[in-house]
Design a protein around this motif. Structure first.
Motif, PDB file in Angstrom:
ATOM      1  N   TRP A  38      -5.053   4.807   2.186  1.00 33.82           N
ATOM      2  CA  TRP A  38      -5.960   4.957   3.095  1.00 33.82           C
ATOM      3  C   TRP A  38      -5.842   3.524   4.084  1.00 33.82           C
ATOM      4  N   GLN A  39      -5.776   2.298   3.137  1.00 38.11           N
ATOM      5  CA  GLN A  39      -6.115   1.282   4.235  1.00 38.11           C
ATOM      6  C   GLN A  39      -4.712   0.698   4.630  1.00 38.11           C
ATOM      7  N   SER A  40      -4.193   0.569   4.742  1.00 38.16           N
ATOM      8  CA  SER A  40      -3.588   0.802   5.283  1.00 38.16           C
ATOM      9  C   SER A  40      -2.140   1.982   6.851  1.00 38.16           C
ATOM     10  N   GLY A  41      -1.925   2.366   6.279  1.00 35.93           N
ATOM     11  CA  GLY A  41      -1.372   3.491   6.893  1.00 35.93           C
ATOM     12  C   GLY A  41      -0.322   3.669   5.534  1.00 35.93           C
ATOM     13  N   TYR A  42       0.258   3.279   4.737  1.00 35.03           N
ATOM     14  CA  TYR A  42       1.225   3.496   4.120  1.00 35.03           C
ATOM     15  C   TYR A  42       1.507   3.548   2.505  1.00 35.03           C
ATOM     16  N   PRO A  43       1.959   4.202   1.494  1.00 31.58           N
ATOM     17  CA  PRO A  43       1.303   4.214   0.491  1.00 31.58           C
ATOM     18  C   PRO A  43       1.974   2.993  -0.498  1.00 31.58           C
ATOM     19  N   TYR A  44       3.491   2.792   0.049  1.00 32.86           N
ATOM     20  CA  TYR A  44       3.830   1.796  -0.622  1.00 32.86           C
ATOM     21  C   TYR A  44       4.400   0.604  -0.034  1.00 32.86           C
ATOM     22  N   ALA A  45       5.248  -0.164  -0.243  1.00 33.70           N
ATOM     23  CA  ALA A  45       6.536  -1.311   0.527  1.00 33.70           C
ATOM     24  C   ALA A  45       5.408  -1.452   1.779  1.00 33.70           C
ATOM     25  N   VAL A  46       4.151  -1.870   2.148  1.00 34.04           N
ATOM     26  CA  VAL A  46       3.817  -2.511   2.728  1.00 34.04           C
ATOM     27  C   VAL A  46       3.610  -4.154   2.865  1.00 34.04           C
ATOM     28  N   ASP A  47       4.612  -4.199   4.415  1.00 33.24           N
ATOM     29  CA  ASP A  47       5.212  -5.805   4.579  1.00 33.24           C
ATOM     30  C   ASP A  47       3.886  -6.112   6.127  1.00 33.24           C
ATOM     31  N   PHE A  48       2.463  -6.567   5.161  1.00 36.01           N
ATOM     32  CA  PHE A  48       1.501  -7.556   6.178  1.00 36.01           C
ATOM     33  C   PHE A  48       1.768  -8.703   6.917  1.00 36.01           C
ATOM     34  N   SER A  49       3.319  -9.135   7.246  1.00 35.88           N
ATOM     35  CA  SER A  49       3.835 -10.456   6.769  1.00 35.88           C
ATOM     36  C   SER A  49       3.076 -11.216   9.048  1.00 35.88           C
ATOM     37  N   LEU A  50       3.227 -10.065   9.500  1.00 36.52           N
ATOM     38  CA  LEU A  50       3.386  -9.793  10.798  1.00 36.52           C
ATOM     39  C   LEU A  50       1.971  -9.618  11.796  1.00 36.52           C
ATOM     40  N   GLY A  51       1.231  -9.474  10.588  1.00 38.66           N
ATOM     41  CA  GLY A  51      -0.375  -9.173  10.805  1.00 38.66           C
ATOM     42  C   GLY A  51      -1.243  -8.739  10.817  1.00 38.66           C
ATOM     43  N   TYR A  52      -0.093  -6.920  10.595  1.00 40.91           N
ATOM     44  CA  TYR A  52      -0.569  -5.405  11.005  1.00 40.91           C
ATOM     45  C   TYR A  52       0.426  -4.983   9.475  1.00 40.91           C
ATOM     46  N   PRO A  53      -0.444  -3.905   8.871  1.00 41.89           N
ATOM     47  CA  PRO A  53       1.070  -3.313   8.473  1.00 41.89           C
ATOM     48  C   PRO A  53       2.144  -2.586   9.158  1.00 41.89           C
ATOM     49  N   ARG A  54       3.310  -2.801   7.879  1.00 43.24           N
ATOM     50  CA  ARG A  54       4.894  -2.787   8.966  1.00 43.24           C
ATOM     51  C   ARG A  54       5.820  -1.880   7.099  1.00 43.24           C
ATOM     52  N   TYR A  55       6.047  -1.244   7.048  1.00 44.27           N
ATOM     53  CA  TYR A  55       6.508   0.267   6.265  1.00 44.27           C
ATOM     54  C   TYR A  55       8.201   0.649   6.843  1.00 44.27           C
ATOM     55  N   ASN A  56       8.662   0.137   5.751  1.00 45.05           N
ATOM     56  CA  ASN A  56      10.415   0.445   5.951  1.00 45.05           C
ATOM     57  C   ASN A  56      10.978   0.228   4.637  1.00 45.05           C
ATOM     58  N   PRO A  57      11.133   1.378   3.699  1.00 43.62           N
ATOM     59  CA  PRO A  57      11.635   1.086   2.580  1.00 43.62           C
ATOM     60  C   PRO A  57      12.997   1.180   1.979  1.00 43.62           C
ATOM     61  N   GLY A  58      13.321   0.131   1.973  1.00 42.19           N
ATOM     62  CA  GLY A  58      14.577  -0.852   1.567  1.00 42.19           C
ATOM     63  C   GLY A  58      14.551  -1.613   2.143  1.00 42.19           C
ATOM     64  N   GLU A  59      13.771  -2.225   2.847  1.00 38.38           N
ATOM     65  CA  GLU A  59      13.690  -3.477   3.639  1.00 38.38           C
ATOM     66  C   GLU A  59      12.367  -4.217   2.873  1.00 38.38           C
ATOM     67  N   THR A  60      11.241  -2.818   3.550  1.00 45.33           N
ATOM     68  CA  THR A  60       9.848  -3.669   2.552  1.00 45.33           C
ATOM     69  C   THR A  60      10.044  -3.851   1.634  1.00 45.33           C
ATOM     70  N   THR A  61      10.352  -2.438   0.548  1.00 43.31           N
ATOM     71  CA  THR A  61      10.028  -2.701  -0.745  1.00 43.31           C
ATOM     72  C   THR A  61      10.293  -3.903  -1.603  1.00 43.31           C
ATOM     73  N   VAL A  62       9.636  -4.652  -2.528  1.00 39.12           N
ATOM     74  CA  VAL A  62       9.718  -5.712  -3.473  1.00 39.12           C
ATOM     75  C   VAL A  62      10.640  -5.806  -4.143  1.00 39.12           C
ATOM     76  N   VAL A  63      11.442  -4.373  -4.782  1.00 38.20           N
ATOM     77  CA  VAL A  63      13.490  -4.985  -5.183  1.00 38.20           C
ATOM     78  C   VAL A  63      14.180  -5.692  -3.760  1.00 38.20           C
TER      79      VAL A  63
END
Lengths: 563, 486
Positions: free
Chosen positions: B350-375
């Motif tokens: 509800w806050q970012s639009g994405y359920p997990y693996a949210v990357d805020f490094s560009l100042g907005y929420p970005r989601y690309n599992p496989g890239e932005t997943t922590v592992v």
């Protein structure tokens, strides 16, 4: 500091003000008679249009359904993201924006109060947690009560007083505002994968009909003196030929004593005004519906206007979403909620060149234009079902300008063009009418006394648009009009300037409005009911209510009920 | 001594909220209604080994410090970092998770929760094909066919069966606990006979065969009235023991099996003898049971999400449910592990639009599992700081990922010392959510439930929410100072 909005063209239909040049004075968070000019911050509104803050009677912005919609549509967000600034949070759009973004976008269009129309009572805490995270707006939410077992059982018993007490209790503990009914009886049937197809179909296992539910709850609504009417999503929604069901629905509520006031609000009426036998012979039933509403005073409605875009449909009407799934084969979410309701989500792309979608577009506008009294029909898209709320300025242009709607009309599917009566409608809404269908009418239908107008004592919610009604003929210069209504010159809420020229200046928290029900007899939940509670739900009685902990800025309205 | 009723248990995704606690001398003295895990959790707050002050690493050793210092140092690490990760979140309340998103956004980090090594694949599939599901009460009232696939609730969600599915009475369906009791008795009897045989007291009786459910042959029980419980798994788990029918699938063959079932549901002929080692004839019987039920449900667990073909397994399982809904009513639900992992997904969304693996490094929420997943971020060695809260990645992440996590400054917020805290640089103890702090958690079916505070936390120990709020405030202070200096 006090605030003075000087010399704007003021449109305040509740107080009968139609474009007069006036000053609006604001002290703290209220509109007052006057303020001392030299002690006030002055907004020079010369040549600008001044409206009360916008009110949206029906927009899905929070709760489990909306959030699941967000979750299943990463592709919807990727194309529309919002950067964090020093005053605002980051977020994403497009059809189901994240909570903060929802607040900002509404505020930029001059809206200050919105109603979230669909909340499963069991998941009410979730809805309120999200509402807390939607800034810039005052909010309220309607619990889904039409297929709640205790309602069905008490109506079956014929004990409306008991039903009313349950409803009062439910409104209070879910911190709700109105009785929402979705496809009455259909949702209970959907528990086993079935549906009802007319208002007189039997509901399996309960032996009553949708007619009984609607009439029962409309009476309960009266007994409880609720500010709004029952808020109804009709049976057979989205099915060709359903305008007859809608007519039946309105007729069956004629007998409820109304004193000239509405007893039912039929929401997103466009989806309930389909004629024809199937999708092939699909056509508009708007003329019949509008004819009925013009002759009866017990109905108000909103448009549910189609926007040609990629959006996400979400409704508690599980069986309808299943139909959409069968039609589109798109990703399908269904979520039934024990003893209460169901729900479904399907992404949907409305296309100009799809004859059905094109006719749907026409139906929405036909309704708004053929229903003569603007206090009866309000502008919505049933966000995000028929399109995102950010498309409102487009709809306003279509309503205010025949030129605008014909420009779109010309690009529709040829078959739809042939079937539509839209070219024969010359009516164009004035700015005064626009103020009714976007704020005054909605506030009145909701009985929000401090909203939707600029009289003394009203909440200091004001939208100022960069539009000079003396210079611009909105019917002709519809693009200028549309642009002006896309971003306000100023959005003022609670006396604070929140947005200016399309930019958010500060983030402000809104209130959550709910009904504090005062019944004659204290609503007593007997041990028997508590036991029943444990049987009906999978949570304990104590853990069910939404405590004040879940509401950041609580604004209860005391309601004296007759039971 | 006082009693507290209707307490929500903060252990697994079942969130049983009927726990009764007895509190004596400020500690939990008795737990009623709960399972073994529940009891362990409620008793754990008075564990004498609990950490009561923050620790900070000095010269390679963890030494005690104050909250003020720990918070300031943590804020410095996060404010300085270029690409920090903020991981965990599944065992804390949604109030803390909300602050977590704000903090991640403020520091431009990667926000991720434990779903990434759990039901992450399920989420990916839901984003592909949707999910026909329902709340657990709907299953209690209506479901007459219950299928547990690749999960073992008997051990992992011990009260799932008794509260929500086979052994609970609903409006339209009744509990099957009698048959379960008989099965347990029979199993105990078998065990006893075996033991007696081993000891030579009883003569080995080969001729009398006791029917078991492990041979994949559907019994006539599939035609019985009332609720039916089916378990599909690679091994005969405890849940399988009490099931009406156990279908043993070969490891890694789930996808094949479900596709086979789908074909049969769609009335397609299969011109093979068996699918995934199961004769088609048996499958047909299973499919008949599925189609003829009034309301069926599949629960699935790690056996499906983390076995080969991962999210494709879920994809096809959900597709099966879509197919089945053309014939009858069917639902599917993931068996979520941590008590509030669903909440983490919900709040993030509800806050970012994405359920997990949210990357805020560009100042907005970005989601690309496989890239932005922590592992994956860790495996690519990209992060330069870490905050771990309410989880223990060191004990379950790949070794390479852990190595990178440890190489950089690491902040750990947890009520207990775990493997991750042992290698962290700043360890901040927190109160136990749902025992020492009130809050909200989301059940596996997205039903929010209030968590209660039943005892006081150890003196001076702060909650996750409070710690995060303080770090956030400190980070903002550092950043505004930095702006002024510039």
């Amino acid at each position: 500091m006090d605030l003075l909005i000087k010399n704007g063209f003021v449109y305040d239909p509740i107080n009968g003000i139609n474009g007069e040049r006036m000053d609006i004075a604001i002290r703290n968070n209220k509109i007052v008679e006057s303020v001392i000019e030299k002690n006030s911050k002055i907004i020079d509104a010369t040549g600008l249009t001044v409206f009360p803050g916008g009110v949206d009677i029906h927009t899905h912005i929070a709760g489990s359904e909306v959030n699941t919609g967000r979750l299943v549509r990463p592709e919807d967000h990727e194309k529309d993201f919002v950067r964090k600034t020093s005053v605002t949070r980051s977020g994403v759009g497009y059809s189901i924006p994240s909570t903060f973004t929802t607040g900002y976008r509404y505020s930029l269009m001059g809206y200050t109060t919105v109603m979230n129309p669909s909340m499963a009572a069991l998941e009410a805490k979730h809805t309120h947690e999200e509402l807390n995270d939607i800034p810039m707006l005052d909010k309220a939410t309607y619990p889904l009560l039409g297929d709640w077992w205790l309602v069905l059982e008490t109506i079956q018993k014929g004990d409306l007083e008991e039903c009313a007490r349950y409803v009062a209790w439910m409104l209070e503990i879910t911190k709700g505002y109105a009785i929402k009914i979705v496809n009455p009886g259909g949702l209970e049937s959907w528990g086993f994968g079935r549906n009802v197809h007319s208002i007189d179909d039997q509901i399996p296992n309960f032996g009553i009909t949708p007619r009984d539910i609607m009439c029962g709850l409309a009476k309960v609504n009266k007994m409880l003196n609720l500010p709004h009417t029952i808020h109804l999503h009709t049976n057979n929604l989205g099915v060709p030929g359903n305008y007859e069901t809608t007519l039946d629905t309105m007729k069956c509520l004629e007998s409820i004593p109304s004193n000239g006031k509405p007893v039912v609000h039929i929401t997103h009426l466009q989806f309930s005004s389909f004629a024809g036998e199937d999708w092939g012979s699909f056509r508009s039933g708007a003329a019949e519906i509008a004819g009925y509403i013009n002759n009866h005073d017990h109905v108000s409605c909103d448009m549910g206007q189609i926007i040609f875009t990629d959006t996400t449909t979400m409704t508690a009407d599980g069986p309808f979403e299943y139909t959409l799934y069968q039609l589109s084969g798109h990703k399908w979410v269904n979520s039934d909620v024990e003893t209460e309701t169901s729900g479904g989500i399907i992404p949907f792309h409305y296309k100009r060149k799809n004859p059905v979608n094109a006719i749907q577009w026409s139906i929405g506008l036909e309704l708004a234009l053929l229903i003569k009294n603007p206090w009866k029909v309000f502008m919505t898209t049933d966000h995000p079902n028929a399109g995102p709320f950010t498309a409102y300025p487009k709809i306003l242009a279509w309503l205010a300008s025949k030129k605008a709607r014909m420009a779109t009309f010309k690009r529709l599917h040829k078959k739809a063009q042939k079937k539509s009566i839209l070219p024969s409608i010359d009516r164009e809404l004035s700015l005064y009418d626009i103020a009714i269908v976007t704020r005054a009418g909605q506030a009145k239908a909701l009985n929000l006394k401090e909203k939707g107008h600029l009289g003394v004592g009203a909440d200091a919610d004001v939208a100022i648009f960069d539009l000079n009604p003396e210079k611009v003929d909105i019917a002709n210069k519809f693009r200028t009009f549309r642009r002006a209504f896309t971003n306000t010159a100023y959005t003022i809420k609670g006396g604070k300037i929140l947005a200016k020229d399309g930019e958010i200046l500060q983030q402000a928290e809104g209130k959550t409005i709910w009904l504090d029900m005062q019944t004659k007899k204290e609503i007593e939940i007997s041990e028997e009911i508590k036991k029943k509670f444990r049987e009906y739900w999978t949570v304990e009685y104590e853990n069910y209510p939404v405590s004040e902990h879940y509401i950041k800025n609580s604004s209860p309205i005391k309601i004296k009920a007759d039971v | 001594m006082s009693k507290i009723n209707s307490v929500t248990c903060p252990v697994c995704g079942c969130l049983c909220d009927d726990i009764e606690l007895t509190i004596a001398d400020g500690i939990v003295a008795q737990v009623k209604n709960g399972c073994a895990m529940c009891e362990a959790k409620f008793f754990s707050h008075s564990n004498e080994h609990r950490l009561k002050t923050p620790l900070i690493r000095k010269d390679g050793k963890l030494v005690p410090t104050t909250y003020t210092v720990a918070v300031r140092k943590s804020a410095e690490i996060l404010a300085k970092a270029n690409y920090p990760i903020l991981y965990g979140w599944s065992s804390t309340d949604s109030e803390a998770q909300r602050v977590g998103v704000e903090l991640a956004e403020e520091v431009g980090g990667v926000l991720d929760n434990t779903a990434v090594v759990c039901h992450g694949p399920s989420i990916l599939s839901v984003q592909e094909v949707g999910i026909p599901t329902c709340t657990l009460g709907q299953i209690r009232h209506r479901a007459d066919l219950l299928i547990y696939w690749g999960c073992n609730p008997w051990s992992a969600h011990p009260r799932h069966l008794e509260r929500y599915t086979a052994f609970t009475d609903g409006r339209f369906e009744n509990s099957e606990w009698m048959s379960y009791l008989n099965k347990v008795k029979a199993a105990a009897g078998r065990k006893k006979i075996k033991s007696l045989e081993r000891k030579g007291i009883l003569k080995h009786r080969r001729e009398r065969e006791i029917p078991t459910v492990s041979d994949n042959k559907p019994t006539e029980i599939l035609d019985k009235k009332g609720r039916k419980l089916i378990v599909v798994d690679v091994r005969k788990s405890m849940t399988a023991e009490i099931a009406d029918y156990f279908l043993q699938v070969k490891p890694g063959k789930d996808y094949e099996l479900i596709q086979g079932i789908r074909a049969l549901v769609r009335d397609q002929e299969l011109d093979v003898e068996e699918v995934a080692g199961v004769p088609v004839e048996y499958l047909q019987q299973l499919v008949d049971a599925m189609i003829s039920c009034d309301f069926g449900v599949i629960f699935f667990g790690m056996g499906l999400t983390q076995s080969p073909s991962k999210f494709r397994n879920i994809d096809v399982a959900i597709s099966l449910i879509r197919d089945l809904n053309m014939r009858t009513k069917f639902a599917i639900m993931p068996m979520r592990g941590h008590f509030n992992v669903t909440g983490a997904n919900t709040v993030f969304t509800w806050q970012s639009g994405y359920p997990y693996a949210v990357d805020f490094s560009l100042g907005y929420p970005r989601y690309n599992p496989g890239e932005t997943t922590v592992v994956d971020v860790l495996l690519r060695q990209e992060s330069d700081a870490g905050l771990v809260i309410a989880s223990d990645p060191v004990s379950n992440f790949p070794r390479k990922a852990v190595e990178h996590l440890v190489k950089n400054p690491l902040i750990v917020i947890d009520p207990h010392m775990n493997a991750t805290s042992l290698v962290g640089d700043i360890i901040i103890p927190s109160s136990i959510v749902g025992v020492e702090k009130e809050g909200t958690a989301y059940r596996m079916d997205h039903v929010p439930l209030p968590l209660k505070k039943v005892v006081d936390p150890p003196k001076g120990v702060l909650s996750d929410e409070e710690i995060l709020n303080r770090i956030l405030k400190e980070v903002r202070k550092i950043k505004s100072n930095r702006l002024e200096a510039a």
